[in-house]
Design a protein around this motif. Sequence first.
Motif, PDB file in Angstrom:
ATOM      1  N   ASP A  97     -24.797  31.880  16.907  1.00  0.00           N
ATOM      2  CA  ASP A  97     -24.718  31.449  15.508  1.00  0.00           C
ATOM      3  C   ASP A  97     -25.984  30.660  15.159  1.00  0.00           C
ATOM      4  OD1 ASP A  97     -24.147  30.246  13.066  1.00  0.00           O
ATOM      5  OD2 ASP A  97     -22.030  29.959  13.549  1.00  0.00           O
ATOM      6  N   HIS A 113     -26.009  26.914  15.030  1.00  0.00           N
ATOM      7  CA  HIS A 113     -25.909  26.139  16.274  1.00  0.00           C
ATOM      8  C   HIS A 113     -27.232  26.121  17.041  1.00  0.00           C
ATOM      9  CE1 HIS A 113     -21.369  27.416  16.272  1.00  0.00           C
ATOM     10  NE2 HIS A 113     -21.663  26.583  15.293  1.00  0.00           N
ATOM     11  N   PHE A 119     -28.338  23.083  19.249  1.00  0.00           N
ATOM     12  CA  PHE A 119     -27.607  22.942  20.510  1.00  0.00           C
ATOM     13  C   PHE A 119     -28.074  23.976  21.529  1.00  0.00           C
ATOM     14  CE2 PHE A 119     -24.226  24.647  23.196  1.00  0.00           C
ATOM     15  CZ  PHE A 119     -23.921  23.521  23.965  1.00  0.00           C
ATOM     16  N   HIS A 120     -28.181  25.240  21.107  1.00  0.00           N
ATOM     17  CA  HIS A 120     -28.546  26.304  22.041  1.00  0.00           C
ATOM     18  C   HIS A 120     -29.968  26.114  22.571  1.00  0.00           C
ATOM     19  CE1 HIS A 120     -24.875  28.518  21.677  1.00  0.00           C
ATOM     20  NE2 HIS A 120     -24.987  28.622  20.375  1.00  0.00           N
ATOM     21  N   MET A 160     -19.068  20.824  23.808  1.00  0.00           N
ATOM     22  CA  MET A 160     -19.290  22.256  23.562  1.00  0.00           C
ATOM     23  C   MET A 160     -19.113  23.099  24.821  1.00  0.00           C
ATOM     24  SD  MET A 160     -19.956  23.529  20.549  1.00  0.00           S
ATOM     25  CE  MET A 160     -21.218  24.813  20.508  1.00  0.00           C
ATOM     26  N   PRO A 193     -14.720  26.106  21.653  1.00  0.00           N
ATOM     27  CA  PRO A 193     -14.796  24.859  20.876  1.00  0.00           C
ATOM     28  C   PRO A 193     -14.615  25.112  19.383  1.00  0.00           C
ATOM     29  CG  PRO A 193     -16.977  25.553  21.624  1.00  0.00           C
ATOM     30  CD  PRO A 193     -15.990  26.437  22.315  1.00  0.00           C
ATOM     31  N   ASP A 238     -15.008  24.496  15.176  1.00  0.00           N
ATOM     32  CA  ASP A 238     -16.161  24.376  14.284  1.00  0.00           C
ATOM     33  C   ASP A 238     -16.613  22.921  14.174  1.00  0.00           C
ATOM     34  OD1 ASP A 238     -16.105  27.100  13.820  1.00  0.00           O
ATOM     35  OD2 ASP A 238     -15.017  26.936  11.912  1.00  0.00           O
ATOM     36  N   THR A 282     -16.244  20.590  16.487  1.00  0.00           N
ATOM     37  CA  THR A 282     -16.907  20.257  17.748  1.00  0.00           C
ATOM     38  C   THR A 282     -18.344  20.769  17.739  1.00  0.00           C
ATOM     39  OG1 THR A 282     -14.841  20.294  18.999  1.00  0.00           O
ATOM     40  CG2 THR A 282     -16.868  20.637  20.248  1.00  0.00           C
ATOM     41  N   ALA A 283     -18.536  21.992  17.263  1.00  0.00           N
ATOM     42  CA  ALA A 283     -19.879  22.568  17.189  1.00  0.00           C
ATOM     43  C   ALA A 283     -20.766  21.780  16.233  1.00  0.00           C
ATOM     44  CB  ALA A 283     -19.793  24.026  16.759  1.00  0.00           C
ATOM     45  N   ARG A 284     -20.214  21.372  15.111  1.00  0.00           N
ATOM     46  CA  ARG A 284     -21.001  20.605  14.139  1.00  0.00           C
ATOM     47  C   ARG A 284     -21.483  19.292  14.749  1.00  0.00           C
ATOM     48  NH1 ARG A 284     -20.943  16.487  11.127  1.00  0.00           N
ATOM     49  NH2 ARG A 284     -18.856  15.819  11.786  1.00  0.00           N
ATOM     50  N   ALA A 294     -21.826  18.634  17.918  1.00  0.00           N
ATOM     51  CA  ALA A 294     -22.778  18.921  19.000  1.00  0.00           C
ATOM     52  C   ALA A 294     -24.166  19.215  18.446  1.00  0.00           C
ATOM     53  CB  ALA A 294     -22.278  20.094  19.831  1.00  0.00           C
ATOM     54  N   VAL A 295     -24.236  19.946  17.335  1.00  0.00           N
ATOM     55  CA  VAL A 295     -25.520  20.259  16.708  1.00  0.00           C
ATOM     56  C   VAL A 295     -26.181  18.973  16.202  1.00  0.00           C
ATOM     57  CG1 VAL A 295     -26.609  21.375  14.721  1.00  0.00           C
ATOM     58  CG2 VAL A 295     -24.964  22.640  16.132  1.00  0.00           C
TER      59      VAL A 295
END
Length: 407
Positions: A79, A82, A85-86, A180, A185, A187, A189-191, A193-194
């Motif tokens: 995505d 993200h 994070f990646h 993450m 995880p 949405d 959690t992803a937000r 983490a980003v």
Amino acid sequence: MAEQHVSAAYDPWSPEFVAHPYEAYARLRTEAPVVFHEPSGQWLVSRYADVNALLRDRRLGRTYTHRFSHAEFGRPEPDPAHEAFHTLNEHGLLDLEGADHTRIRRLVSKAFTPRMVAGLRPTVEKLAGELVDGLLRNGGGDLIAEVAEPLPVAVIAEMLGFPAEDRQLLRPWSADITAMFELNPSDETARRAVTASTEFSDYLRGLIRARRAEPGEDLISALVAAADGADALTEQEMVSTCVLLLNAGHEATVNTTGNGWWALYRNEAELARLRAEPDALLPTAVEELMRWDTPLQMFERWVLDEVEVAGVTIPRGAEIALLFGSANRDPERFPDPDRLDLGRADNPHVTFGAGIHFCLGAPLARLELTESYGALLRRAPGMRLVREPQWRPGYVIRGLEELLVEI
């Protein structure tokens, strides 16, 4: 159908399973040691021999992008939302393979030699003593928040050279990023983490610039120096390495401390044994507590080339869940595995992994745990549990919400 029924007992999103996973693991090892788990889209591998072998098998990898595109591997593109994070995760030592992994590990390993870690012992001992003294002055409190968390964060922050006034930022960033690593995880959690990845990366880039202008004796300065030499780290690799060292440098130690003390309170005879002879038992006790209730319950690998495990063929492109918590309770390797035995001598647990991704910080983690347990046993020999703790929702990185004690 029988195997599907057994795999259904594995429910990493269930609070009941997270609190008590070991009966389900026993069923998996006996009835379906290699089985596809539809909800997580992973192949579960639960026996010690298989987990240990696959950790060393180069047909598997922490990533696949060094050999395949996402399309070639049958996986969707990440995505774009993200990306922060990646980018942070994919340039860290844990998720690198091949020459890049070898290059960065060779550099970072210089900070974790037995000699270097032994030199940290006075600092770790002093910090552990001060934290336990604070707990004593208060008559008790949350052992995790007041001892287990501050100790490893302070040690790794000191090694990296984080200014003392900034260290309160580290644990929240780390918690948001490592969330993450849980299965599927959300949405939100992803937000988070980003956001944490962006803020932590920006902070580290500033710190790297400062160390370029004025080097110190810390590890960030050493990474900056290496960036100008034969190892030639990029700035992103430096940022990702620092984040990984912080995250990996304290998460396991924090949860081994909390999980371990909860294990001791549930095994009163072993706790009494440890209190009676702490110096003699601590080295094996630390290993046994890591085995008995490991903080990292599961570790993932991608199948780069088709592999056969226990007679089951797993195709390229599949994801394998290596169940560390199950492997560490396998009776084929550990006699009477459900018994906590603080004197267990033959104890090759997989808590720190194996193969090229074996935890670089294992010697430091062992030192921190030994000093933390030692300080509590010596200075607070009558420490008592206030109430039964609750497990945090996470399964992959498994730990307690809090551990309230009184002295």
